[in-house]
Design a protein around this motif. Structure first.
Motif, PDB file in Angstrom:
ATOM      1  N   PHE B  33     101.372  -9.131  16.799  1.00  0.00           N
ATOM      2  CA  PHE B  33     101.326  -9.170  15.120  1.00  0.00           C
ATOM      3  C   PHE B  33     102.351  -8.412  14.738  1.00  0.00           C
ATOM      4  O   PHE B  33     102.673  -8.601  13.711  1.00  0.00           O
ATOM      5  CB  PHE B  33      99.902  -8.580  14.733  1.00  0.00           C
ATOM      6  CG  PHE B  33      98.800  -9.511  15.042  1.00  0.00           C
ATOM      7  CD1 PHE B  33      98.621 -10.945  14.444  1.00  0.00           C
ATOM      8  CD2 PHE B  33      97.801  -9.402  15.940  1.00  0.00           C
ATOM      9  CE1 PHE B  33      97.916 -11.657  14.487  1.00  0.00           C
ATOM     10  CE2 PHE B  33      96.697 -10.371  16.188  1.00  0.00           C
ATOM     11  CZ  PHE B  33      96.556 -11.553  15.502  1.00  0.00           C
ATOM     12  N   ILE B  65      95.407 -17.848  23.336  1.00  0.00           N
ATOM     13  CA  ILE B  65      95.620 -17.013  22.310  1.00  0.00           C
ATOM     14  C   ILE B  65      97.302 -17.028  22.048  1.00  0.00           C
ATOM     15  O   ILE B  65      97.472 -16.803  21.002  1.00  0.00           O
ATOM     16  CB  ILE B  65      94.933 -15.564  22.893  1.00  0.00           C
ATOM     17  CG1 ILE B  65      93.614 -15.941  22.464  1.00  0.00           C
ATOM     18  CG2 ILE B  65      95.371 -14.547  21.858  1.00  0.00           C
ATOM     19  CD1 ILE B  65      92.575 -14.749  23.002  1.00  0.00           C
ATOM     20  N   GLU B  84      97.390 -20.587  16.511  1.00  0.00           N
ATOM     21  CA  GLU B  84      96.323 -20.254  15.336  1.00  0.00           C
ATOM     22  C   GLU B  84      95.250 -19.670  15.800  1.00  0.00           C
ATOM     23  O   GLU B  84      94.836 -18.653  15.123  1.00  0.00           O
ATOM     24  CB  GLU B  84      96.105 -21.670  14.611  1.00  0.00           C
ATOM     25  CG  GLU B  84      95.361 -21.549  13.545  1.00  0.00           C
ATOM     26  CD  GLU B  84      93.878 -21.933  13.854  1.00  0.00           C
ATOM     27  OE1 GLU B  84      93.554 -22.851  14.554  1.00  0.00           O
ATOM     28  OE2 GLU B  84      93.027 -21.345  13.094  1.00  0.00           O
ATOM     29  N   LYS B  85      94.804 -19.821  16.991  1.00  0.00           N
ATOM     30  CA  LYS B  85      93.459 -19.272  17.526  1.00  0.00           C
ATOM     31  C   LYS B  85      93.825 -17.675  17.823  1.00  0.00           C
ATOM     32  O   LYS B  85      93.004 -16.844  17.480  1.00  0.00           O
ATOM     33  CB  LYS B  85      93.362 -19.824  18.952  1.00  0.00           C
ATOM     34  CG  LYS B  85      91.896 -19.429  19.661  1.00  0.00           C
ATOM     35  CD  LYS B  85      91.733 -20.551  20.883  1.00  0.00           C
ATOM     36  CE  LYS B  85      90.658 -19.774  21.756  1.00  0.00           C
ATOM     37  NZ  LYS B  85      90.450 -20.861  22.877  1.00  0.00           N
ATOM     38  N   ARG B  87      96.284 -16.051  15.884  1.00  0.00           N
ATOM     39  CA  ARG B  87      96.149 -15.217  14.632  1.00  0.00           C
ATOM     40  C   ARG B  87      94.999 -14.817  13.978  1.00  0.00           C
ATOM     41  O   ARG B  87      94.796 -14.071  13.079  1.00  0.00           O
ATOM     42  CB  ARG B  87      97.159 -16.229  13.858  1.00  0.00           C
ATOM     43  CG  ARG B  87      98.776 -16.230  13.964  1.00  0.00           C
ATOM     44  CD  ARG B  87      99.429 -16.816  13.076  1.00  0.00           C
ATOM     45  NE  ARG B  87      99.211 -18.096  12.865  1.00  0.00           N
ATOM     46  CZ  ARG B  87      99.676 -19.211  13.601  1.00  0.00           C
ATOM     47  NH1 ARG B  87     100.818 -18.821  14.605  1.00  0.00           N
ATOM     48  NH2 ARG B  87      99.712 -20.414  13.501  1.00  0.00           N
ATOM     49  N   ALA B  88      93.988 -15.812  14.311  1.00  0.00           N
ATOM     50  CA  ALA B  88      92.511 -15.535  13.807  1.00  0.00           C
ATOM     51  C   ALA B  88      92.114 -14.338  14.426  1.00  0.00           C
ATOM     52  O   ALA B  88      91.095 -13.755  13.874  1.00  0.00           O
ATOM     53  CB  ALA B  88      91.681 -16.864  14.261  1.00  0.00           C
ATOM     54  N   LEU B  89      92.798 -13.642  15.273  1.00  0.00           N
ATOM     55  CA  LEU B  89      92.480 -12.200  15.778  1.00  0.00           C
ATOM     56  C   LEU B  89      92.732 -11.255  14.829  1.00  0.00           C
ATOM     57  O   LEU B  89      92.341  -9.920  15.254  1.00  0.00           O
ATOM     58  CB  LEU B  89      92.441 -11.945  17.085  1.00  0.00           C
ATOM     59  CG  LEU B  89      91.706 -12.915  18.170  1.00  0.00           C
ATOM     60  CD1 LEU B  89      92.186 -12.753  19.568  1.00  0.00           C
ATOM     61  CD2 LEU B  89      90.369 -12.163  18.323  1.00  0.00           C
ATOM     62  N   TYR B  90      93.508 -11.534  13.781  1.00  0.00           N
ATOM     63  CA  TYR B  90      94.072 -10.433  12.920  1.00  0.00           C
ATOM     64  C   TYR B  90      93.076  -9.472  12.427  1.00  0.00           C
ATOM     65  O   TYR B  90      93.443  -8.425  12.421  1.00  0.00           O
ATOM     66  CB  TYR B  90      94.916 -11.149  12.013  1.00  0.00           C
ATOM     67  CG  TYR B  90      95.928 -10.295  11.165  1.00  0.00           C
ATOM     68  CD1 TYR B  90      96.846  -9.458  12.188  1.00  0.00           C
ATOM     69  CD2 TYR B  90      95.906 -10.051   9.942  1.00  0.00           C
ATOM     70  CE1 TYR B  90      97.582  -8.630  11.374  1.00  0.00           C
ATOM     71  CE2 TYR B  90      96.731  -9.166   9.302  1.00  0.00           C
ATOM     72  CZ  TYR B  90      97.729  -8.662   9.981  1.00  0.00           C
ATOM     73  OH  TYR B  90      98.610  -7.538   9.382  1.00  0.00           O
ATOM     74  N   PRO B  91      92.003 -10.085  11.959  1.00  0.00           N
ATOM     75  CA  PRO B  91      91.104  -9.010  11.247  1.00  0.00           C
ATOM     76  C   PRO B  91      90.607  -7.912  12.227  1.00  0.00           C
ATOM     77  O   PRO B  91      90.452  -6.866  11.879  1.00  0.00           O
ATOM     78  CB  PRO B  91      89.827  -9.633  11.020  1.00  0.00           C
ATOM     79  CG  PRO B  91      90.679 -11.011  10.726  1.00  0.00           C
ATOM     80  CD  PRO B  91      91.585 -11.586  11.722  1.00  0.00           C
ATOM     81  N   VAL B  92      90.747  -8.467  13.629  1.00  0.00           N
ATOM     82  CA  VAL B  92      90.188  -7.344  14.601  1.00  0.00           C
ATOM     83  C   VAL B  92      91.157  -6.182  14.605  1.00  0.00           C
ATOM     84  O   VAL B  92      90.699  -5.087  14.751  1.00  0.00           O
ATOM     85  CB  VAL B  92      89.907  -8.113  15.918  1.00  0.00           C
ATOM     86  CG1 VAL B  92      89.542  -6.992  16.974  1.00  0.00           C
ATOM     87  CG2 VAL B  92      88.912  -8.915  15.964  1.00  0.00           C
ATOM     88  N   ILE B  93      92.312  -6.499  14.699  1.00  0.00           N
ATOM     89  CA  ILE B  93      93.420  -5.600  14.751  1.00  0.00           C
ATOM     90  C   ILE B  93      93.434  -4.802  13.566  1.00  0.00           C
ATOM     91  O   ILE B  93      93.642  -3.620  13.707  1.00  0.00           O
ATOM     92  CB  ILE B  93      94.676  -6.466  15.184  1.00  0.00           C
ATOM     93  CG1 ILE B  93      94.764  -6.981  16.608  1.00  0.00           C
ATOM     94  CG2 ILE B  93      95.919  -5.387  15.140  1.00  0.00           C
ATOM     95  CD1 ILE B  93      94.707  -6.347  17.665  1.00  0.00           C
ATOM     96  N   VAL B  94      93.384  -5.485  12.581  1.00  0.00           N
ATOM     97  CA  VAL B  94      93.584  -4.826  11.111  1.00  0.00           C
ATOM     98  C   VAL B  94      92.365  -3.538  11.048  1.00  0.00           C
ATOM     99  O   VAL B  94      92.616  -2.485  10.768  1.00  0.00           O
ATOM    100  CB  VAL B  94      93.476  -5.703  10.021  1.00  0.00           C
ATOM    101  CG1 VAL B  94      93.292  -4.849   8.618  1.00  0.00           C
ATOM    102  CG2 VAL B  94      94.738  -6.383   9.884  1.00  0.00           C
TER     103      VAL B  94
END
Lengths: 156, 156
Positions: B33, B65, B84-85, B87-94
């Motif tokens: 990311f 991923i 895209e799958k 990038r959908a994990l971005y909220p977890v990292i944030v």
DNA sequence: TACATTGAGTTCCAAATCGGAACCCTCACC
DNA sequence: GGTGAGGGTTCCGATTTGGAACTCAATGTA
């Protein structure tokens, strides 16, 4: 570099994962949020060895994410409860669960549904900007480096 | 039970962690990311051994991923890019980063600030109910079990 | 032609960690 | 006095890591 030295990183994600990033630990936390509190209950639900569970719970204790609370005296029995610091990890678990529901669906459907008791609606978390309220995706974010680590945090 | 068998669980969190829950993997994702794409770049930034990195990237590839994209021919060189799958994990990292910033603060401050390019504001993610818009905490959620696993997902 | 370099791994080995099972300790109950 | 529950610890063989060296293909450099 060894895995247990990552708490030395300037990165907040690394320091966080130094406590909860081990194999099994996030599953222990998932169970905490489902109301599991006792050693044997964790052990039976996860199937992890008692030795590893003991180690992971100790790290969660040391990290202040759970605390031991006596639920009876003589014999003294203690259970593990999330602290406020631990409960603040709830968004991480919710997003992991939602991602799994969407991208690794099970033929029988999602195992649980989270209901927001205040409004009765099904919780569907999205990443939102608290400033403008818009839904946020990774591509909408610009990362600005703290000048103290110029060149040590961002690539290149 | 062995760690690598947790993808058999009915739980979405467990199946998700079967791909990204290994030591190092979430740090690899953090770097994705931040724009890291090349094997040696991951290796130098993380300090992980090449062997382990190779294994983790393979799992991320298998899980869809990240994907390999050639950035030059002769010699063929490929880089790892989030799908895209992924990038959908971005909220977890944030949320991991925000939690670390708040509860494991570094004396020199947060290493990075995330700016929402659409509005210019600093991203501060909160867990919100998409139904009523209210901020949600763990205690506000009631978990309802899918009848197909009655008694196998929730404790007791 | 010979040599070094780059990128992306793989191979090797000693050291650490895991999985499984057994064991321990305190107290309560029968 | 024996049994059981809860919450661990100990032991051992198997697996995984960490660290370093090696491979391979192609390109730059002398």
């Amino acid at each position: 570099m060894r895995w247990q030295d990552i708490d030395q990183h300037p990165c907040s994600v690394a320091r966080t994962l130094a406590i909860i990033g081990d194999n099994w630990t996030l599953l222990v936390l998932r169970d905490c949020f489902l109301g599991v509190r006792r050693f044997d209950q964790f052990q039976q639900r996860l199937g992890v060895t008692r030795h590893v569970l003991s180690d992971r719970l100790r790290k969660l204790l040391d990290g202040g994410i759970v605390e031991k609370v006596a639920y009876q005296q003589r014999p003294l029995r203690e259970e593990y409860r999330l602290t406020e610091k631990g409960r603040a990890l709830y968004p991480v678990i919710v997003h992991l669960a939602q991602w799994g529901d969407k991208y690794l669906p099970h033929p029988l459907g999602a195992p649980v549904t989270r209901i927001h008791t205040h409004c009765g609606g099904v919780l569907e978390a999205t990443l939102q900007c608290s400033h403008c309220g818009e839904a946020v995706e990774a591509r909408d974010i610009h990362v600005e480096e703290n000048p103290h680590w110029r060149g040590k945090v961002l690539p290149r």
